[in-house]
Design a protein around this motif. Sequence first.
Motif, PDB file in Angstrom:
ATOM      1  N   HIS A   1       5.390   8.871  -0.323  1.00  0.00           N
ATOM      2  CA  HIS A   1       5.664  10.070   0.564  1.00  0.00           C
ATOM      3  C   HIS A   1       4.802   9.046   1.806  1.00  0.00           C
ATOM      4  CE1 HIS A   1       3.726  12.854   2.587  1.00  0.00           C
ATOM      5  NE2 HIS A   1       2.848  11.821   3.142  1.00  0.00           N
ATOM      6  N   LYS A   2       4.291   7.593   1.134  1.00  0.00           N
ATOM      7  CA  LYS A   2       4.176   6.974   2.357  1.00  0.00           C
ATOM      8  C   LYS A   2       4.525   5.084   1.958  1.00  0.00           C
ATOM      9  CE  LYS A   2       0.920   9.531   5.112  1.00  0.00           C
ATOM     10  NZ  LYS A   2      -0.475   9.572   5.143  1.00  0.00           N
ATOM     11  N   ALA A   3       4.553   4.116   2.541  1.00  0.00           N
ATOM     12  CA  ALA A   3       5.222   2.547   1.755  1.00  0.00           C
ATOM     13  C   ALA A   3       4.322   1.603   3.167  1.00  0.00           C
ATOM     14  CB  ALA A   3       6.416   2.443   1.667  1.00  0.00           C
ATOM     15  N   THR A   4       4.137   0.595   2.400  1.00  0.00           N
ATOM     16  CA  THR A   4       3.423  -0.353   3.552  1.00  0.00           C
ATOM     17  C   THR A   4       3.698  -1.467   2.639  1.00  0.00           C
ATOM     18  OG1 THR A   4       2.255   0.987   5.279  1.00  0.00           O
ATOM     19  CG2 THR A   4       1.648  -1.194   4.622  1.00  0.00           C
ATOM     20  N   LEU A   5       4.288  -2.222   3.483  1.00  0.00           N
ATOM     21  CA  LEU A   5       4.798  -3.455   2.079  1.00  0.00           C
ATOM     22  C   LEU A   5       4.547  -4.772   3.289  1.00  0.00           C
ATOM     23  CD1 LEU A   5       7.897  -3.416   1.356  1.00  0.00           C
ATOM     24  CD2 LEU A   5       5.984  -2.205   0.318  1.00  0.00           C
ATOM     25  N   ASP A   6       3.688  -5.713   2.718  1.00  0.00           N
ATOM     26  CA  ASP A   6       3.220  -6.848   3.899  1.00  0.00           C
ATOM     27  C   ASP A   6       2.474  -6.167   5.379  1.00  0.00           C
ATOM     28  OD1 ASP A   6       3.130 -10.180   3.645  1.00  0.00           O
ATOM     29  OD2 ASP A   6       4.916 -10.218   4.320  1.00  0.00           O
ATOM     30  N   GLY A   7       1.655  -5.770   5.020  1.00  0.00           N
ATOM     31  CA  GLY A   7       1.206  -5.346   6.628  1.00  0.00           C
ATOM     32  C   GLY A   7       1.921  -4.308   7.404  1.00  0.00           C
ATOM     33  N   LYS A   8       3.677  -4.007   6.945  1.00  0.00           N
ATOM     34  CA  LYS A   8       4.409  -3.519   7.888  1.00  0.00           C
ATOM     35  C   LYS A   8       4.832  -1.855   7.134  1.00  0.00           C
ATOM     36  CE  LYS A   8       6.905  -8.238   8.495  1.00  0.00           C
ATOM     37  NZ  LYS A   8       7.441  -8.875   8.690  1.00  0.00           N
ATOM     38  N   VAL A   9       3.844  -1.297   7.676  1.00  0.00           N
ATOM     39  CA  VAL A   9       4.735   0.184   7.819  1.00  0.00           C
ATOM     40  C   VAL A   9       6.487  -0.004   6.842  1.00  0.00           C
ATOM     41  CG1 VAL A   9       4.930   3.207   7.900  1.00  0.00           C
ATOM     42  CG2 VAL A   9       2.714   0.903   8.810  1.00  0.00           C
ATOM     43  N   ILE A  10       6.736   0.880   6.519  1.00  0.00           N
ATOM     44  CA  ILE A  10       8.228   1.985   6.774  1.00  0.00           C
ATOM     45  C   ILE A  10       8.409   3.492   6.771  1.00  0.00           C
ATOM     46  CG2 ILE A  10      10.260   2.625   5.000  1.00  0.00           C
ATOM     47  CD1 ILE A  10       9.276   0.452   2.759  1.00  0.00           C
ATOM     48  N   GLU A  11       9.109   3.596   7.727  1.00  0.00           N
ATOM     49  CA  GLU A  11       9.326   4.664   9.099  1.00  0.00           C
ATOM     50  C   GLU A  11      10.733   5.466   8.107  1.00  0.00           C
ATOM     51  OE1 GLU A  11       7.229   5.468  10.497  1.00  0.00           O
ATOM     52  OE2 GLU A  11       5.262   3.978  11.788  1.00  0.00           O
ATOM     53  N   LYS A  12      11.561   3.943   7.877  1.00  0.00           N
ATOM     54  CA  LYS A  12      13.018   4.549   7.219  1.00  0.00           C
ATOM     55  C   LYS A  12      13.649   3.671   6.582  1.00  0.00           C
ATOM     56  CE  LYS A  12      16.782   7.368   8.406  1.00  0.00           C
ATOM     57  NZ  LYS A  12      16.992   8.597   7.864  1.00  0.00           N
ATOM     58  N   PHE A  13      14.244   4.436   5.163  1.00  0.00           N
ATOM     59  CA  PHE A  13      14.811   3.274   4.350  1.00  0.00           C
ATOM     60  C   PHE A  13      15.920   2.507   5.555  1.00  0.00           C
ATOM     61  CE2 PHE A  13      12.629   4.480   0.831  1.00  0.00           C
ATOM     62  CZ  PHE A  13      12.108   3.599  -0.042  1.00  0.00           C
TER      63      PHE A  13
ATOM     64  N   ASP B   1       0.638  -1.168  -0.268  1.00  0.00           N
ATOM     65  CA  ASP B   1       0.135   0.280  -0.108  1.00  0.00           C
ATOM     66  C   ASP B   1       1.000   1.017   0.132  1.00  0.00           C
ATOM     67  OD1 ASP B   1      -1.851   1.898   0.829  1.00  0.00           O
ATOM     68  OD2 ASP B   1      -2.877   0.613   1.685  1.00  0.00           O
ATOM     69  N   ASN B   2       0.938   2.161  -1.035  1.00  0.00           N
ATOM     70  CA  ASN B   2       2.002   2.648  -0.996  1.00  0.00           C
ATOM     71  C   ASN B   2       1.315   4.087  -1.709  1.00  0.00           C
ATOM     72  OD1 ASN B   2       3.898   1.284  -1.006  1.00  0.00           O
ATOM     73  ND2 ASN B   2       4.021   0.346  -2.906  1.00  0.00           N
ATOM     74  N   GLN B   3       2.096   5.473  -1.239  1.00  0.00           N
ATOM     75  CA  GLN B   3       1.591   6.713  -1.417  1.00  0.00           C
ATOM     76  C   GLN B   3       2.631   7.488  -2.551  1.00  0.00           C
ATOM     77  OE1 GLN B   3       0.142  10.475   0.918  1.00  0.00           O
ATOM     78  NE2 GLN B   3      -2.110   8.218   0.923  1.00  0.00           N
TER      79      GLN B   3
ATOM     80  N   TRP C   1      15.042  -3.260  -1.005  1.00  0.00           N
ATOM     81  CA  TRP C   1      13.923  -3.606  -0.645  1.00  0.00           C
ATOM     82  C   TRP C   1      12.286  -4.572  -1.943  1.00  0.00           C
ATOM     83  CZ3 TRP C   1      11.619  -2.451   3.873  1.00  0.00           C
ATOM     84  CH2 TRP C   1      12.748  -1.416   4.723  1.00  0.00           C
ATOM     85  N   ASN C   2      13.060  -4.938  -2.782  1.00  0.00           N
ATOM     86  CA  ASN C   2      12.620  -4.981  -3.945  1.00  0.00           C
ATOM     87  C   ASN C   2      12.638  -4.659  -5.085  1.00  0.00           C
ATOM     88  OD1 ASN C   2      13.310  -7.300  -1.869  1.00  0.00           O
ATOM     89  ND2 ASN C   2      12.052  -8.834  -2.704  1.00  0.00           N
ATOM     90  N   TYR C   3      12.344  -3.680  -5.043  1.00  0.00           N
ATOM     91  CA  TYR C   3      12.103  -3.342  -6.670  1.00  0.00           C
ATOM     92  C   TYR C   3      11.746  -1.885  -6.258  1.00  0.00           C
ATOM     93  CZ  TYR C   3      15.686  -5.792  -8.265  1.00  0.00           C
ATOM     94  OH  TYR C   3      16.838  -7.113  -7.739  1.00  0.00           O
ATOM     95  N   LEU C   4      10.882  -1.716  -4.778  1.00  0.00           N
ATOM     96  CA  LEU C   4       9.986  -0.807  -4.349  1.00  0.00           C
ATOM     97  C   LEU C   4      10.246   1.107  -5.317  1.00  0.00           C
ATOM     98  CD1 LEU C   4       7.242   0.623  -2.636  1.00  0.00           C
ATOM     99  CD2 LEU C   4       9.115   0.963  -1.510  1.00  0.00           C
ATOM    100  N   LEU C   5       8.986   1.175  -5.650  1.00  0.00           N
ATOM    101  CA  LEU C   5       9.365   2.423  -6.547  1.00  0.00           C
ATOM    102  C   LEU C   5       9.467   3.400  -5.111  1.00  0.00           C
ATOM    103  CD1 LEU C   5       9.586   4.507  -9.352  1.00  0.00           C
ATOM    104  CD2 LEU C   5       6.613   4.284  -8.739  1.00  0.00           C
TER     105      LEU C   5
END
Length: 238
Positions: A226-238, A30-32, A205-209
């Motif tokens: 702006h925001k990203a959630t992968l497999d139900g986990k929010v990415i706070e920081k790369f 779920d990416n924004q 991160w397996n090719y996240l845009l």
Amino acid sequence: MSSLRAIVLFCVGVSISSFASATTAPKTFDNQYKAKLYGFNITVTNRLTQTADNQYHLLFKAESMIGSITEQSKMQWNPAQHTVSPLHYSYARRGVGKDRTAELSFDWNKKSVTNNVQKISWQMDIAQKVQDKLSYQIQMQQDLLNGSKSFSYQIADGGRLKEYKFIVEGEEILDTPLGKVNTIKVKRSRENDERVTYAWLAKDWNYLLVRLQQEEKGDVYTIYIHKATLDGKVIEKF
């Protein structure tokens, strides 16, 4: 607003991510993304959800004060071949130029697709590996994870097949709202077209845009994560 249409379509084609390897099923995301075009702020949402065993629903939506573009794809995942097959695709444009709707329904037993564009319906034959304008992003994920450096996909679009080509150009470290990240740079190649489009994908991160840029006749349009959630986990920081 043709530039908006072009840049967000490429965004759909590469906004892919999961923590999985190429031997596992796609993970939900779920990416924004944020952008500014012709002085208008644009918010892009790209979301993959699992609806049943080996079936997924992919949503893409770009919104601004003057309108929206919404695309959706229902697809089937083949775990043995690591491929996806589209089942149903829909498109709706509101307020950005003339309103437009389209739907494609895929029948893989008959190897045909029924197109319904502006309430006009017709059928065409398709090959086994044909994708719709959203589903091929999941196939591209598998190809990237398997080490491919160039990609070509046949896309069912408007009653005919179109070829989308991509090539990996190199690696870069980018600053993003979520921190610095190692990326690969992918170019979408078009013959006899003045548009040049680049995407930066998070390598670890397996090719996240994380960034998209289109250049056309001296103008440059850029979109940022702006925001990203992968497999139900929010990415706070790369």
